[in-house]
Motif scaffolding. Structure first.
Motif, PDB file in Angstrom:
ATOM      1  N   SER A 117       0.923   8.959  -6.320  1.00 26.54           N
ATOM      2  CA  SER A 117       1.028  10.351  -6.036  1.00 26.54           C
ATOM      3  C   SER A 117       2.130  11.093  -7.103  1.00 26.54           C
ATOM      4  CB  SER A 117       1.591  10.566  -4.545  1.00 26.54           C
ATOM      5  OG  SER A 117       2.781  10.225  -4.369  1.00 26.54           O
ATOM      6  N   LYS A 142       0.725  -1.202  -0.124  1.00 15.88           N
ATOM      7  CA  LYS A 142      -0.153   0.188  -0.051  1.00 15.88           C
ATOM      8  C   LYS A 142       1.035   1.334  -0.014  1.00 15.88           C
ATOM      9  CE  LYS A 142      -3.573   2.396   2.367  1.00 15.88           C
ATOM     10  NZ  LYS A 142      -3.465   3.587   1.732  1.00 15.88           N
ATOM     11  N   TYR A 187       2.162   1.513  -3.568  1.00 12.46           N
ATOM     12  CA  TYR A 187       1.226   2.269  -4.296  1.00 12.46           C
ATOM     13  C   TYR A 187       0.991   3.703  -4.197  1.00 12.46           C
ATOM     14  CZ  TYR A 187      -3.399   2.932  -6.588  1.00 12.46           C
ATOM     15  OH  TYR A 187      -4.438   3.204  -7.178  1.00 12.46           O
ATOM     16  N   ASP A 188       0.861   3.914  -2.861  1.00 12.97           N
ATOM     17  CA  ASP A 188       0.556   5.471  -2.554  1.00 12.97           C
ATOM     18  C   ASP A 188       1.639   6.343  -3.146  1.00 12.97           C
ATOM     19  OD1 ASP A 188      -1.518   4.768  -1.283  1.00 12.97           O
ATOM     20  OD2 ASP A 188      -1.193   4.948   0.709  1.00 12.97           O
TER      21      ASP A 188
END
Length: 63
Positions: free
Chosen positions: A36, A28, A31-32
């Protein structure tokens, strides 16, 4: 005394559920970071070209 751990069946035999949680948290976070990042100009140009082609095909009666 023998210590036994409860293992989640979906996690697989012998796999610590905490390991899956740690992997999930790292995925996660990765992925973040990626989500971004700004979209490269080349991709934006390609998306614009696709939109134009789609609009042109709708106005000419093609699908």
């Amino acid at each position: 005394m023998v210590h036994t751990a409860h293992v989640n069946k979906s996690a697989g035999k012998g796999t610590d559920p905490g390991v899956h949680s740690a992997i999930g948290k790292r995925l996660k976070a990765y992925y973040d970071d990626v989500a971004s990042e700004p979209v490269p100009d080349r991709f934006l140009s390609l998306l614009d070209a696709l939109d134009e082609a789609e609009s042109a095909s709708k106005t000419s009666g093609r699908k």
